[in-house]
Motif scaffolding. Structure first.
Motif, PDB file in Angstrom:
ATOM      1  N   VAL A 243       0.844  -1.193   0.000  1.00 15.79           N
ATOM      2  CA  VAL A 243       0.000   0.000   0.000  1.00 15.79           C
ATOM      3  C   VAL A 243       0.883   1.249   0.000  1.00 15.79           C
ATOM      4  N   PRO A 244       0.640   2.236  -0.857  1.00 16.21           N
ATOM      5  CA  PRO A 244       1.431   3.477  -0.840  1.00 16.21           C
ATOM      6  C   PRO A 244       1.271   4.225   0.479  1.00 16.21           C
ATOM      7  N   GLY A 245       2.337   4.877   0.914  1.00 16.40           N
ATOM      8  CA  GLY A 245       2.313   5.598   2.177  1.00 16.40           C
ATOM      9  C   GLY A 245       1.299   6.721   2.206  1.00 16.40           C
ATOM     10  N   GLN A 246       1.131   7.420   1.094  1.00 19.23           N
ATOM     11  CA  GLN A 246       0.173   8.526   1.056  1.00 19.23           C
ATOM     12  C   GLN A 246      -1.248   8.039   1.320  1.00 19.23           C
ATOM     13  N   VAL A 247      -1.576   6.855   0.817  1.00 21.58           N
ATOM     14  CA  VAL A 247      -2.901   6.288   1.064  1.00 21.58           C
ATOM     15  C   VAL A 247      -3.097   6.047   2.552  1.00 21.58           C
ATOM     16  N   ILE A 248      -2.092   5.462   3.193  1.00 25.35           N
ATOM     17  CA  ILE A 248      -2.165   5.195   4.635  1.00 25.35           C
ATOM     18  C   ILE A 248      -2.308   6.495   5.415  1.00 25.35           C
ATOM     19  N   LEU A 249      -1.520   7.509   5.057  1.00 25.86           N
ATOM     20  CA  LEU A 249      -1.597   8.790   5.758  1.00 25.86           C
ATOM     21  C   LEU A 249      -2.972   9.428   5.578  1.00 25.86           C
ATOM     22  N   ASP A 250      -3.494   9.425   4.350  1.00 31.06           N
ATOM     23  CA  ASP A 250      -4.795  10.034   4.091  1.00 31.06           C
ATOM     24  C   ASP A 250      -5.893   9.366   4.918  1.00 31.06           C
ATOM     25  N   VAL A 251      -5.866   8.056   4.960  1.00 25.41           N
ATOM     26  CA  VAL A 251      -6.908   7.324   5.683  1.00 25.41           C
ATOM     27  C   VAL A 251      -6.746   7.469   7.193  1.00 25.41           C
TER      28      VAL A 251
ATOM     29  N   GLU B 226       4.083  10.880   8.579  1.00 31.42           N
ATOM     30  CA  GLU B 226       4.735  11.821   7.663  1.00 31.42           C
ATOM     31  C   GLU B 226       6.232  11.554   7.601  1.00 31.42           C
ATOM     32  N   LYS B 227       6.844  11.372   8.761  1.00 33.48           N
ATOM     33  CA  LYS B 227       8.288  11.147   8.799  1.00 33.48           C
ATOM     34  C   LYS B 227       8.650   9.812   8.173  1.00 33.48           C
ATOM     35  N   ILE B 228       7.831   8.785   8.423  1.00 32.44           N
ATOM     36  CA  ILE B 228       8.131   7.452   7.894  1.00 32.44           C
ATOM     37  C   ILE B 228       8.051   7.431   6.377  1.00 32.44           C
ATOM     38  N   ILE B 229       6.965   7.968   5.815  1.00 31.86           N
ATOM     39  CA  ILE B 229       6.785   7.851   4.354  1.00 31.86           C
ATOM     40  C   ILE B 229       7.729   8.768   3.586  1.00 31.86           C
TER      41      ILE B 229
ATOM     42  N   GLN C 124       9.580  -1.484   2.609  1.00 30.55           N
ATOM     43  CA  GLN C 124       9.626  -0.135   3.161  1.00 30.55           C
ATOM     44  C   GLN C 124       8.409   0.660   2.712  1.00 30.55           C
ATOM     45  N   LEU C 125       7.909   1.504   3.614  1.00 29.88           N
ATOM     46  CA  LEU C 125       6.774   2.348   3.269  1.00 29.88           C
ATOM     47  C   LEU C 125       7.285   3.711   2.814  1.00 29.88           C
TER      48      LEU C 125
END
Length: 303
Positions: A198-206, A222-225, A293-294
Motif C-alpha cells: 500500500v502506498p504511504g500517502q494512502v495510509i496517511l490520508d486514511v 509523515e516522517k516514515i513515508i 519499506q513504506l
C-alpha cells in the motif's frame, strides 16, 4: 519584566529560549555544547559560561536537561541555582525525570527562599519551537503566579496538576505510556502496509482522517513515508528514557503496563539498531524483518 534563564539548549530548550526572547524577556542560557551556545547567542540570548552565571542573572530558570541526575546537579550542586539565585526566584523543572527525583530536588530546596514548579512538557520539538507546549505544572499558588508570564511565553496549555513536586512528573509518566503505545502501533501498521504494497500517502490520508488520527500518529507517518529518520528534533533516546520512567512508576505502584512494556521493547530495538535515529527509526527495524519499506508514493520490496 523579569530576566529568564534556560539550562539546556537542545531541541526543547532552544525552543523555550526562542519564544522567551520573542516575547521580550531578557534570556540567559547555558549548554555544554558550543554550537548550541552559539545558536542561542545568534537568536539574541545572553550566553553564560556556567549555571551560576544564569542563576545570578535570572529571576526564573527553566531546567531542560536529559536526566534526573543532571537536574539535581544543576539545581543543588556546587554553584547551582539553589546557591546563586536571588531570594524569591522560581525554578521550573521542565525536564522529564522520575517523580522521586523531582521530590528529592524539592527536599533539597527546603528552607531556601526559592520556588520550584515541577512542570514537564509535551509537544516535542514542533511544540517547543512554536511556543505551543502543554505544561503539566505542579507548584504552589505563589510560584504559579510569579512564573505564569514566562510559562505563557512557551506554552499554549498550562495545566495545574498538583501542588507538590513529583505530581507533574507522575502525570507525564502516564502520558508517555500512552504516547509510546501510539508510536509503536503506528510503526507496526506502517510496516504492515509496506509489506502489503500500500502506498504511504494512502495510509496517511486514511489514518489522519479516521478516529485513530492524531498529532502523534500523523506526524510519525509523515516522517516514515518521507524516510526522515534523523535530525527531526525527536531523538529516540528521549522517548526511550521516558518509557523507562513510565515502567518504573508502574513497577513502584504495582500497575501492569502490558502495552507500554511492548512499546518499551520496540524502542529498545530501535535504539540498539539505530542509536543516532529519531523515534520513527523503530519502523526501519520492523521493515528489515519483513523486507519492505513504506514510501509516500509506493511501498518498496527490499529483498
Amino acid at each position: 519584566m523579569p530576566s529568564v534563564g534556560v539550562i539546556g539548549l537542545g531541541d526543547m530548550g532552544s525552543g523555550l529560549a526562542k519564544n522567551l526572547i520573542a516575547n521580550g524577556f531578557e534570556t540567559w542560557g547555558r549548554d555544554l555544547l558550543d554550537h548550541r551556545q552559539r545558536a542561542f547567542e545568534e537568536m539574541g540570548g545572553h550566553t553564560a559560561t556556567s549555571t551560576a552565571e544564569v542563576g545570578r542573572n535570572a529571576q526564573a530558570v527553566f531546567v531542560m536537561v536529559m536526566k534526573g541526575a543532571e537536574a539535581h546537579e544543576v539545581i543543588l550542586g556546587p554553584d547551582g541555582l539553589a546557591e546563586t539565585m536571588a531570594p524569591g526566584g522560581v525554578i521550573l523543572l521542565t525536564a522529564t525525570v522520575k517523580p522521586a527525583e523531582a521530590r528529592a530536588i524539592a527536599q533539597g530546596l527546603a528552607g531556601r527562599d526559592l520556588h520550584l514548579i515541577d512542570s514537564p512538557v509535551s509537544g516535542g520539538f514542533p511544540g517547543a519551537q512554536a511556543g505551543t507546549l502543554t505544561m503539566m505544572a505542579a507548584g504552589t499558588d505563589a510560584a504559579m503566579d510569579i512564573a505564569r508570564p514566562v510559562m505563557e511565553a512557551v506554552s499554549a496549555n498550562i495545566h495545574r496538576v498538583g501542588a507538590d513536586a513529583g505530581d507533574g512528573q507522575t502525570v507525564k509518566a502516564c502520558l508517555q505510556s500512552l504516547i509510546g503505545a501510539q508510536f509503536s502501533a503506528t510503526f507496526e501498521a506502517a510496516a504492515l502496509a509496506a509489506k502489503a504494497g500500500v502506498p504511504g500517502q494512502v495510509i496517511l490520508d486514511v489514518f489522519s482522517t479516521s478516529s485513530a488520527g492524531c498529532g502523534v500518529v500523523n506526524n510519525a507517518l509523515e516522517k516514515i513515508i518521507d524516510r526522515q529518520f534523523e535530525g527531526t528534533g525527536s531523538h529516540i533516546n528521549t522517548m526511550h528514557k521516558d518509557l523507562t520512567i513510565s515502567m518504573a512508576l508502574g513497577e513502584e505502584l504495582g500497575v501492569p503496563l502490558h502495552t507500554a512494556a511492548s512499546a518499551m521493547q520496540v524502542f529498545h530495538a530501535g535504539r540498539t539498531r539505530y542509536p543516532d535515529g529519531d523515534n520513527w527509526t523503530c519502523t526501519q527495524v520492523i521493515e528489515e524483518i519483513v523486507g519492505a519499506q513504506l514510501h509516500r508514493d509506493a511501498a518498496k520490496v527490499t529483498r
